[in-house]
Design an enzyme around this catalytic site. Sequence first.
Site, short mmCIF file in Angstrom:
data_model
loop_
_atom_site.label_atom_id
_atom_site.label_comp_id
_atom_site.label_asym_id
_atom_site.label_seq_id
_atom_site.Cartn_x
_atom_site.Cartn_y
_atom_site.Cartn_z
N ARG A 29 0.84 -1.20 0.00
CA ARG A 29 0.00 0.00 0.00
C ARG A 29 0.88 1.26 0.00
NH1 ARG A 29 -4.94 -1.84 0.20
NH2 ARG A 29 -5.23 -3.84 1.24
N ASP A 30 0.46 2.24 -0.81
CA ASP A 30 1.17 3.52 -0.84
C ASP A 30 1.02 4.21 0.52
OD1 ASP A 30 2.09 5.53 -3.42
OD2 ASP A 30 1.68 6.46 -1.47
N ILE A 31 2.11 4.81 1.00
CA ILE A 31 2.09 5.45 2.32
C ILE A 31 1.22 6.71 2.32
CG2 ILE A 31 4.07 7.03 2.08
CD1 ILE A 31 5.11 5.82 4.75
N ASN A 87 4.88 6.54 -13.53
CA ASN A 87 5.39 7.90 -13.69
C ASN A 87 6.86 7.79 -14.10
OD1 ASN A 87 3.01 9.23 -12.88
ND2 ASN A 87 3.54 8.92 -10.72
N VAL A 96 10.40 8.23 -6.61
CA VAL A 96 11.21 7.07 -6.19
C VAL A 96 11.74 6.42 -7.46
CG1 VAL A 96 11.24 4.87 -4.98
CG2 VAL A 96 9.84 6.75 -4.09
N HIS A 100 7.97 1.35 -10.54
CA HIS A 100 6.80 0.86 -9.80
C HIS A 100 5.54 1.23 -10.57
CE1 HIS A 100 7.99 4.84 -8.33
NE2 HIS A 100 6.70 5.10 -8.17
#
Length: 114
Positions: A29-31, A87, A96, A100
């Site tokens: 899960r994305d923070i 992205n 990052v 991903h």
Amino acid sequence: MADCLFCSIIEGKIPAQKVYEDDNCIAFRDIKPQAPTHILIVPRKHIPTLNDLVPDDAALVGRLFLAAKQIAASEGVAEAGYRTVFNCNAAAGQAVFHLHLHLLGGRNLGWPPG
Ligand code: 5GP
Ligand code: ZN
């Protein structure tokens, strides 16, 4: 790779809410979720950006999407709809530099994206 956030998560040095893993990738899960479901699907191989993909990565990228399909179903967003996004570099807001795939769902997603 040293000093890579997602390599550290893959190695278990930094905790994450894992929702899926296989031999090729992990997903967590994305923070800072941008939708009720916001999962990051991350290859175990350190690849900085989409620009760094090589022909030998073709099957790996396919597996990221197969993982996305499975996770969308398990998250309950497959039928309503969801979005997958890579992205790439600054203009797209990549923060990052370990490849991903974002999986976003659980709300209506606007188009065009911001
Ligand atoms: P990018 O902008 O590079 O495409 O996406 C990076 C994503 O990683 C962002 O959505 C951001 O919220 C997420 N992120 C950054 N640091 C962490 C972290 O430590 N843990 C998790 N789970 N997600 C993170
Ligand atoms: Zn990495």
